[in-house]
Motif scaffolding. Structure first.
Motif, PDB file in Angstrom:
ATOM      1  N   LEU A   1       0.840  -1.194   0.000  1.00 53.84           N
ATOM      2  CA  LEU A   1       0.000   0.000   0.000  1.00 53.84           C
ATOM      3  C   LEU A   1       0.873   1.241   0.000  1.00 53.84           C
ATOM      4  CD1 LEU A   1      -2.908   1.065   0.121  1.00 53.84           C
ATOM      5  CD2 LEU A   1      -2.722   1.037   2.612  1.00 53.84           C
ATOM      6  N   ALA A   2       0.621   2.145  -0.978  1.00 53.97           N
ATOM      7  CA  ALA A   2       1.452   3.331  -1.136  1.00 53.97           C
ATOM      8  C   ALA A   2       0.751   4.607  -0.723  1.00 53.97           C
ATOM      9  CB  ALA A   2       1.925   3.458  -2.594  1.00 53.97           C
ATOM     10  N   SER A   3      -0.579   4.687  -0.902  1.00 55.01           N
ATOM     11  CA  SER A   3      -1.297   5.911  -0.521  1.00 55.01           C
ATOM     12  C   SER A   3      -2.792   5.646  -0.522  1.00 55.01           C
ATOM     13  CB  SER A   3      -0.971   7.068  -1.480  1.00 55.01           C
ATOM     14  OG  SER A   3      -1.526   6.822  -2.758  1.00 55.01           O
ATOM     15  N   VAL A   4      -3.501   6.529   0.181  1.00 52.08           N
ATOM     16  CA  VAL A   4      -4.958   6.556   0.145  1.00 52.08           C
ATOM     17  C   VAL A   4      -5.348   7.868  -0.521  1.00 52.08           C
ATOM     18  CG1 VAL A   4      -7.077   6.593   1.510  1.00 52.08           C
ATOM     19  CG2 VAL A   4      -5.175   5.141   2.217  1.00 52.08           C
ATOM     20  N   ASP A   5      -6.037   7.762  -1.637  1.00 52.53           N
ATOM     21  CA  ASP A   5      -6.349   8.943  -2.449  1.00 52.53           C
ATOM     22  C   ASP A   5      -7.809   9.329  -2.252  1.00 52.53           C
ATOM     23  OD1 ASP A   5      -3.736   8.590  -3.536  1.00 52.53           O
ATOM     24  OD2 ASP A   5      -4.559   7.062  -4.875  1.00 52.53           O
ATOM     25  N   ARG A   6      -8.025  10.543  -1.746  1.00 50.81           N
ATOM     26  CA  ARG A   6      -9.380  11.016  -1.459  1.00 50.81           C
ATOM     27  C   ARG A   6      -9.857  11.935  -2.585  1.00 50.81           C
ATOM     28  NH1 ARG A   6     -12.227  10.962   3.060  1.00 50.81           N
ATOM     29  NH2 ARG A   6     -10.400  10.418   4.320  1.00 50.81           N
ATOM     30  N   SER A   7     -11.109  11.753  -2.981  1.00 47.48           N
ATOM     31  CA  SER A   7     -11.738  12.615  -3.974  1.00 47.48           C
ATOM     32  C   SER A   7     -13.196  12.803  -3.585  1.00 47.48           C
ATOM     33  CB  SER A   7     -11.642  11.993  -5.378  1.00 47.48           C
ATOM     34  OG  SER A   7     -12.419  10.802  -5.459  1.00 47.48           O
ATOM     35  N   ALA A   8     -13.918  13.612  -4.406  1.00 50.32           N
ATOM     36  CA  ALA A   8     -15.322  13.856  -4.107  1.00 50.32           C
ATOM     37  C   ALA A   8     -16.142  12.571  -4.172  1.00 50.32           C
ATOM     38  CB  ALA A   8     -15.889  14.887  -5.088  1.00 50.32           C
TER      39      ALA A   8
ATOM     40  N   GLY B   1     -15.100   9.638  -3.188  1.00 46.09           N
ATOM     41  CA  GLY B   1     -14.739   8.703  -2.119  1.00 46.09           C
ATOM     42  C   GLY B   1     -13.233   8.522  -2.069  1.00 46.09           C
ATOM     43  N   THR B   2     -12.801   7.423  -1.531  1.00 46.92           N
ATOM     44  CA  THR B   2     -11.373   7.149  -1.401  1.00 46.92           C
ATOM     45  C   THR B   2     -10.990   5.900  -2.179  1.00 46.92           C
ATOM     46  OG1 THR B   2     -11.749   5.895   0.641  1.00 46.92           O
ATOM     47  CG2 THR B   2     -11.188   8.235   0.867  1.00 46.92           C
ATOM     48  N   THR B   3      -9.803   5.934  -2.743  1.00 46.89           N
ATOM     49  CA  THR B   3      -9.216   4.783  -3.416  1.00 46.89           C
ATOM     50  C   THR B   3      -7.799   4.593  -2.890  1.00 46.89           C
ATOM     51  OG1 THR B   3      -8.439   6.177  -5.244  1.00 46.89           O
ATOM     52  CG2 THR B   3     -10.590   5.098  -5.511  1.00 46.89           C
TER      53      THR B   3
END
Length: 407
Positions: free
Chosen positions: A146-153, A155-157
């Protein structure tokens, strides 16, 4: 009109004093907590945003810990691969010494060295693990860290760093009598060594399956020409073919041609099953080339061909050079792959650290109290509180003046 029932001045002073006391309590709370927004009632929108950002910070801390473990696992594998490459270099030196030896007795002693070095490689592979994760024996496949948690409008990926394990194990090798050669060449069944002179338009031949043993699905044949290598793996349909040696030879021809060796030509004659002729082309620009071929059975370790190296005879010592060069390249490529993956993991870890700091700064800008402003406000409110108390005291004394009307 004066009234003893309603004291408007006292009510105004009282309301003012209540407001001052409320602001004073809020300011004191900011000073004690260090936050301008410490609960949802202070500012619901800002509080909600800050809590989301704090959750991201907590998540990135966990990711950072995971990346540290990933870096340790990949670093251990890289160091193991580098040690294996060095050990293979020692085996190569031993093979060269065996070629220079004057008797089979001396070669027998050198063969013992090869066996011991092979055992050392096996121990390195087994020991190159972190918390049970071994990236050198091929058992882990591709590991996604796991390298990052990417948040957007929406949700998260999540994003991952894929690290492919490398198979440098030495077990499960089963030799097969596969190759025969002609020209300036020698073969020992599962390996072959050839030399192609510049301008040699006749060339040397390598016959796949000429040794008599049958190729099975998953078996592979590697041909190293100079510093380039072509590999063909036998498929299920190849093995089921009526002429599997021909199919594999054609596949090898295509793989060799894709190497793009200048001035090299590869011919296949269907009249001679499995036979390839490697020669200088019409341009005759090819330099002298060392050519070697190696067989590896399905299910054997990436360095399984070490089990076939036998320098106890002159022919075995000559044929061993065909394998050791390819095996050293396998270990070198594995170390390079782990080095590249380790650099990427280290870079991502540094980025996560900087991103975490940026988020903390953003949270502070949203919820932290301005202590200079709070200090100034505290002193002002304390002054207002004292004046409010004095004003209320004056207002409370006003009804007493009504008594003078009745004297």
């Amino acid at each position: 009109m004066s009234s003893i029932l309603t004291n408007n001045g006292a009510m105004v002073a009282l309301q003012t004093l209540k407001g001052v006391n409320a602001n004073l309590a809020k300011t004191q709370d900011q000073i004690s907590t260090g936050k301008a927004v410490s609960t949802a009632k202070d500012n619901a929108a800002v509080w909600a945003i800050s809590k989301t950002m704090e959750a991201d910070v907590s998540g990135f801390k966990a990711i950072s810990s995971g990346l540290s473990m990933a870096g340790a696992a990949v670093g251990t594998a890289r160091e193991g691969a580098e040690d294996i490459q060095k050990t293979l270099g020692k085996i190569r030196d031993t093979i060269i010494s065996a070629q220079n030896a004057t008797s089979d007795t001396d070669r027998g002693k050198l063969q013992n060295d090869v066996v011991n070095l092979r055992s050392q490689i096996e121990n390195i592979v087994k020991g190159s693990q972190v918390n049970g994760l071994n990236l050198l024996d091929g058992s882990a496949g591709t590991v996604n860290f796991l390298a990052s948690v990417d948040r957007s409008a929406a949700g998260t990926t999540t994003s991952t760093i894929a690290v492919a394990s490398q198979d440098l194990s030495v077990g499960n090798y089963v030799a097969k009598n596969i190759f025969t050669t002609s020209g300036t060449a020698s073969a020992s069944g599962d390996s072959a060594v050839m030399s192609l002179d510049a301008g040699d338009t006749t060339g040397v031949t390598l016959t796949v399956g000429g040794g008599g043993d049958t190729l099975a699905a998953g078996d592979s044949i590697s041909i190293r020409i100079g510093d380039k290598e072509a590999t063909y793996t036998v498929t299920d349909s190849d093995a089921a073919s009526a002429t599997p040696n021909d199919v594999v030879a054609v596949g090898l021809k295509s793989a060799i041609e894709k190497l793009g060796v200048p001035g090299l030509a590869v011919d296949y004659d269907s009249g001679n099953p499995g036979e390839l002729t490697i020669k200088s082309g019409a341009t005759a620009t090819t330099n002298d080339l060392a050519i070697s071929a190696r067989f590896q059975n399905a299910g054997s370790g990436g360095l399984g061909a070490l089990g076939a190296i036998n320098v106890s005879t002159a022919a075995g010592a000559t044929a061993a050079m065909a394998s050791i060069e390819t095996l050293m390249k396998t270990a070198t490529d594995a170390a390079a792959a782990f080095g590249s993956a380790g650099t990427r993991i280290e870079g991502q870890a540094n980025f996560i650290s900087k991103l975490t700091d940026s988020l903390k700064t953003g949270i502070g800008a949203l919820v932290d109290a301005d202590m200079e402003e709070a200090s100034a406000r505290l002193q002002a409110l304390q002054t207002q509180q004292q004046l409010g108390i004095q004003s209320l005291s004056i207002a409370n004394q006003a009804p007493q003046s009504i008594l003078s009307l009745f004297r």
